[in-house]
Design a protein around this motif. Structure first.
Motif, PDB file in Angstrom:
ATOM      1  N   LEU A 271       0.897  -1.272   0.105  1.00 13.74           N
ATOM      2  CA  LEU A 271      -0.074  -0.070   0.111  1.00 13.74           C
ATOM      3  C   LEU A 271       0.915   1.295   0.165  1.00 13.74           C
ATOM      4  CD1 LEU A 271      -3.159   0.699   0.356  1.00 13.74           C
ATOM      5  CD2 LEU A 271      -2.652   0.457   2.807  1.00 13.74           C
ATOM      6  N   ALA A 272       0.661   1.963  -1.173  1.00 13.88           N
ATOM      7  CA  ALA A 272       1.599   3.355  -0.890  1.00 13.88           C
ATOM      8  C   ALA A 272       0.570   4.651  -1.622  1.00 13.88           C
ATOM      9  CB  ALA A 272       2.561   3.290  -1.655  1.00 13.88           C
ATOM     10  N   SER A 273       1.029   5.677  -1.032  1.00 12.95           N
ATOM     11  CA  SER A 273       0.311   6.823  -1.779  1.00 12.95           C
ATOM     12  C   SER A 273       1.316   8.232  -1.771  1.00 12.95           C
ATOM     13  CB  SER A 273      -1.071   7.262  -0.745  1.00 12.95           C
ATOM     14  OG  SER A 273      -0.603   7.875   0.272  1.00 12.95           O
ATOM     15  N   ASP A 274       0.765   9.127  -2.566  1.00 13.71           N
ATOM     16  CA  ASP A 274       1.354  10.419  -2.274  1.00 13.71           C
ATOM     17  C   ASP A 274       0.551  11.287  -1.415  1.00 13.71           C
ATOM     18  OD1 ASP A 274      -0.970  11.294  -3.591  1.00 13.71           O
ATOM     19  OD2 ASP A 274       0.259  12.289  -5.302  1.00 13.71           O
ATOM     20  N   HIS A 275       0.579  12.579  -1.206  1.00  8.87           N
ATOM     21  CA  HIS A 275      -0.069  13.590  -0.163  1.00  8.87           C
ATOM     22  C   HIS A 275      -1.276  13.630  -0.623  1.00  8.87           C
ATOM     23  CE1 HIS A 275       1.550  15.595  -3.662  1.00  8.87           C
ATOM     24  NE2 HIS A 275       0.540  16.423  -3.575  1.00  8.87           N
ATOM     25  N   ARG A 276      -1.919  13.256  -1.853  1.00  3.95           N
ATOM     26  CA  ARG A 276      -3.364  13.382  -2.126  1.00  3.95           C
ATOM     27  C   ARG A 276      -4.351  12.015  -1.695  1.00  3.95           C
ATOM     28  NH1 ARG A 276      -5.208  17.698  -5.446  1.00  3.95           N
ATOM     29  NH2 ARG A 276      -3.459  19.017  -6.161  1.00  3.95           N
ATOM     30  N   GLY A 277      -3.277  10.946  -1.440  1.00  2.85           N
ATOM     31  CA  GLY A 277      -4.076   9.697  -1.074  1.00  2.85           C
ATOM     32  C   GLY A 277      -3.876   9.287   0.280  1.00  2.85           C
ATOM     33  N   VAL A 278      -3.163  10.164   1.129  1.00  5.81           N
ATOM     34  CA  VAL A 278      -2.841   9.585   2.519  1.00  5.81           C
ATOM     35  C   VAL A 278      -3.826   9.384   3.460  1.00  5.81           C
ATOM     36  CG1 VAL A 278      -2.559  11.710   3.516  1.00  5.81           C
ATOM     37  CG2 VAL A 278      -0.890   9.963   4.352  1.00  5.81           C
ATOM     38  N   HIS A 279      -4.898   9.815   3.298  1.00  6.43           N
ATOM     39  CA  HIS A 279      -6.009   9.642   4.072  1.00  6.43           C
ATOM     40  C   HIS A 279      -6.860   8.306   3.714  1.00  6.43           C
ATOM     41  CE1 HIS A 279      -5.689  13.488   6.172  1.00  6.43           C
ATOM     42  NE2 HIS A 279      -5.764  14.083   5.132  1.00  6.43           N
ATOM     43  N   ILE A 280      -7.066   8.294   2.279  1.00  5.33           N
ATOM     44  CA  ILE A 280      -7.627   6.937   2.114  1.00  5.33           C
ATOM     45  C   ILE A 280      -6.633   6.016   2.389  1.00  5.33           C
ATOM     46  CG2 ILE A 280      -8.215   5.603  -0.173  1.00  5.33           C
ATOM     47  CD1 ILE A 280      -9.401   8.277  -1.461  1.00  5.33           C
ATOM     48  N   LYS A 281      -5.424   6.081   2.226  1.00  6.28           N
ATOM     49  CA  LYS A 281      -4.564   4.756   2.393  1.00  6.28           C
ATOM     50  C   LYS A 281      -4.647   4.678   4.087  1.00  6.28           C
ATOM     51  CE  LYS A 281       0.018   5.593   3.083  1.00  6.28           C
ATOM     52  NZ  LYS A 281       0.070   5.419   4.482  1.00  6.28           N
ATOM     53  N   ALA A 282      -4.581   5.352   4.910  1.00  5.22           N
ATOM     54  CA  ALA A 282      -4.780   5.255   6.321  1.00  5.22           C
ATOM     55  C   ALA A 282      -5.952   4.215   6.597  1.00  5.22           C
ATOM     56  CB  ALA A 282      -4.884   6.539   7.115  1.00  5.22           C
ATOM     57  N   ARG A 283      -7.115   4.786   5.971  1.00  2.00           N
ATOM     58  CA  ARG A 283      -8.230   4.145   6.203  1.00  2.00           C
ATOM     59  C   ARG A 283      -8.368   2.673   5.611  1.00  2.00           C
ATOM     60  NH1 ARG A 283     -14.213   6.360   4.280  1.00  2.00           N
ATOM     61  NH2 ARG A 283     -15.099   4.253   3.935  1.00  2.00           N
ATOM     62  N   LEU A 284      -7.729   2.356   4.440  1.00  3.77           N
ATOM     63  CA  LEU A 284      -7.696   1.007   3.777  1.00  3.77           C
ATOM     64  C   LEU A 284      -6.582   0.367   4.655  1.00  3.77           C
ATOM     65  CD1 LEU A 284      -7.099   1.905  -0.118  1.00  3.77           C
ATOM     66  CD2 LEU A 284      -9.071   0.623   1.001  1.00  3.77           C
ATOM     67  N   LEU A 285      -5.708   0.939   5.100  1.00  2.00           N
ATOM     68  CA  LEU A 285      -4.616   0.025   6.096  1.00  2.00           C
ATOM     69  C   LEU A 285      -5.590  -0.565   7.243  1.00  2.00           C
ATOM     70  CD1 LEU A 285      -1.915  -0.833   6.770  1.00  2.00           C
ATOM     71  CD2 LEU A 285      -1.698   1.215   7.886  1.00  2.00           C
ATOM     72  N   GLN A 286      -6.160   0.053   7.914  1.00  2.00           N
ATOM     73  CA  GLN A 286      -7.224  -0.621   8.985  1.00  2.00           C
ATOM     74  C   GLN A 286      -7.811  -1.554   8.415  1.00  2.00           C
ATOM     75  OE1 GLN A 286      -8.996   2.501  11.207  1.00  2.00           O
ATOM     76  NE2 GLN A 286      -7.227   2.707  12.352  1.00  2.00           N
ATOM     77  N   THR A 287      -8.733  -1.196   7.526  1.00  2.00           N
ATOM     78  CA  THR A 287      -9.713  -2.183   6.831  1.00  2.00           C
ATOM     79  C   THR A 287      -8.968  -3.481   6.360  1.00  2.00           C
ATOM     80  OG1 THR A 287     -11.279  -0.449   5.960  1.00  2.00           O
ATOM     81  CG2 THR A 287     -11.324  -2.545   4.831  1.00  2.00           C
ATOM     82  N   LEU A 288      -7.986  -3.438   5.686  1.00  2.00           N
ATOM     83  CA  LEU A 288      -7.289  -4.579   5.258  1.00  2.00           C
ATOM     84  C   LEU A 288      -6.741  -5.527   6.312  1.00  2.00           C
ATOM     85  CD1 LEU A 288      -5.517  -3.242   1.892  1.00  2.00           C
ATOM     86  CD2 LEU A 288      -7.739  -4.261   2.078  1.00  2.00           C
ATOM     87  N   GLN A 289      -6.079  -4.759   7.189  1.00  2.00           N
ATOM     88  CA  GLN A 289      -5.532  -5.639   8.432  1.00  2.00           C
ATOM     89  C   GLN A 289      -6.781  -6.364   9.073  1.00  2.00           C
ATOM     90  OE1 GLN A 289      -3.153  -2.604  10.271  1.00  2.00           O
ATOM     91  NE2 GLN A 289      -1.280  -3.308   9.550  1.00  2.00           N
ATOM     92  N   ARG A 290      -7.893  -5.701   9.300  1.00  2.00           N
ATOM     93  CA  ARG A 290      -9.018  -6.169  10.076  1.00  2.00           C
ATOM     94  C   ARG A 290      -9.496  -7.346   9.020  1.00  2.00           C
ATOM     95  NH1 ARG A 290     -12.544  -1.999   9.957  1.00  2.00           N
ATOM     96  NH2 ARG A 290     -13.534  -2.917   8.240  1.00  2.00           N
ATOM     97  N   GLU A 291      -9.576  -7.272   8.075  1.00  2.00           N
ATOM     98  CA  GLU A 291      -9.942  -8.406   6.944  1.00  2.00           C
ATOM     99  C   GLU A 291      -9.035  -9.605   6.951  1.00  2.00           C
ATOM    100  OE1 GLU A 291     -13.002  -8.590   5.594  1.00  2.00           O
ATOM    101  OE2 GLU A 291     -13.641  -7.043   6.834  1.00  2.00           O
ATOM    102  N   GLY A 292      -7.913  -9.356   7.530  1.00  2.00           N
ATOM    103  CA  GLY A 292      -6.945 -10.700   7.737  1.00  2.00           C
ATOM    104  C   GLY A 292      -5.823 -10.446   6.382  1.00  2.00           C
ATOM    105  N   PHE A 293      -5.779  -9.575   5.651  1.00  2.00           N
ATOM    106  CA  PHE A 293      -4.561  -9.326   4.713  1.00  2.00           C
ATOM    107  C   PHE A 293      -3.294  -8.904   5.294  1.00  2.00           C
ATOM    108  CE2 PHE A 293      -8.537  -8.669   2.317  1.00  2.00           C
ATOM    109  CZ  PHE A 293      -8.154  -9.401   1.250  1.00  2.00           C
ATOM    110  N   GLU A 294      -2.254  -9.251   4.874  1.00  2.00           N
ATOM    111  CA  GLU A 294      -1.072  -9.059   5.434  1.00  2.00           C
ATOM    112  C   GLU A 294      -0.478  -7.499   4.680  1.00  2.00           C
ATOM    113  OE1 GLU A 294       1.959 -12.119   5.488  1.00  2.00           O
ATOM    114  OE2 GLU A 294       3.606 -10.544   5.038  1.00  2.00           O
ATOM    115  N   VAL A 295      -0.669  -6.576   5.184  1.00  2.00           N
ATOM    116  CA  VAL A 295      -0.259  -5.160   4.539  1.00  2.00           C
ATOM    117  C   VAL A 295       0.809  -4.750   4.821  1.00  2.00           C
ATOM    118  CG1 VAL A 295      -1.272  -3.067   4.060  1.00  2.00           C
ATOM    119  CG2 VAL A 295      -2.684  -5.033   4.820  1.00  2.00           C
ATOM    120  N   CYS A 296       1.679  -4.195   3.711  1.00  2.00           N
ATOM    121  CA  CYS A 296       3.054  -3.513   3.686  1.00  2.00           C
ATOM    122  C   CYS A 296       2.787  -2.078   3.608  1.00  2.00           C
ATOM    123  CB  CYS A 296       4.069  -4.410   2.992  1.00  2.00           C
ATOM    124  SG  CYS A 296       5.537  -3.637   3.073  1.00  2.00           S
ATOM    125  N   ASP A 297       2.739  -1.168   4.648  1.00  2.00           N
ATOM    126  CA  ASP A 297       2.427   0.168   4.062  1.00  2.00           C
ATOM    127  C   ASP A 297       3.854   0.980   3.950  1.00  2.00           C
ATOM    128  OD1 ASP A 297       1.727   2.921   4.283  1.00  2.00           O
ATOM    129  OD2 ASP A 297       1.210   2.883   6.341  1.00  2.00           O
TER     130      ASP A 297
END
Ligand code: 5RP
Length: 157
Positions: free
Chosen positions: A7-33
């Motif tokens: 998972l990566a973003s620039d400054h325009r995607g940072v809020h969506i990235k933070a949200r996705l990080l939580q969701t994907l971890q909760r759903e059991g994916f191994e996430v590399c931020d």
């Protein structure tokens, strides 16, 4: 087997990235931020490269990249062998990107996705299989382009 997602973003995607990080971890994916972690302006290629390199090297199964339009991230990621990246933001395109194109890096337009249910969109993308069949030979032709230095469109790789 746990799916490894970069998972990566620039400054325009940072809020969506933070949200996705939580969701994907909760759903059991191994996430590399891979950043970025603030709204300070950065250059999107620096972050796309981090994920695309790991897809190329087989260290990650899938990537999700977010910038303002998703376009810059997709351009950069597609420079890497084995990466099939596309900027998508609606349900139909996201689903087809998996079923027909076996897209392995989803690029999201942080500025445009608005109130769309981005979590559901990404989970659907992660859980949709490539259809194989007639699409396999087409994707194989894309992969073949990776192994030549100068693509010749007349040669029919
Ligand atoms: O969408 C993007 C690339 O495709 C970038 O997020 C966008 O170009 C950044 O622009 P700015 O420096 O004005 O924030």
């Amino acid at each position: 087997m746990t799916i490894k997602v970069g998972l990566a973003s620039d400054h325009r995607g940072v809020h969506i990235k933070a949200r996705l990080l939580q969701t994907l971890q909760r759903e059991g994916f191994e996430v590399c931020d891979q950043g970025t972690d603030s709204t300070d302006p950065v250059d999107y290629p620096d972050f796309a490269i981090r994920v695309a390199e790991q897809i190329r090297d087989g260290k990650l199964d899938r990537g999700i990249l977010i910038c303002g339009t998703g376009i810059g991230m997709a351009i950069v990621a597609n420079k890497f062998h084995g990466v099939r990246a596309a900027s998508c933001y609606d349900e139909v395109i996201v689903e087809m990107s998996r079923r027909h194109n076996d897209v392995n890096v989803l690029c999201l337009p942080g500025d445009l996705i608005g109130e769309r249910p981005v979590d559901e969109l990404v989970l659907m993308w992660l859980r949709t299989d490539f259809e194989c069949g007639r699409h396999t030979q087409r994707v194989d032709k894309i992969t073949a382009i990776d192994s030549i230095d100068t693509p010749d469109i007349n040669r029919g790789v």
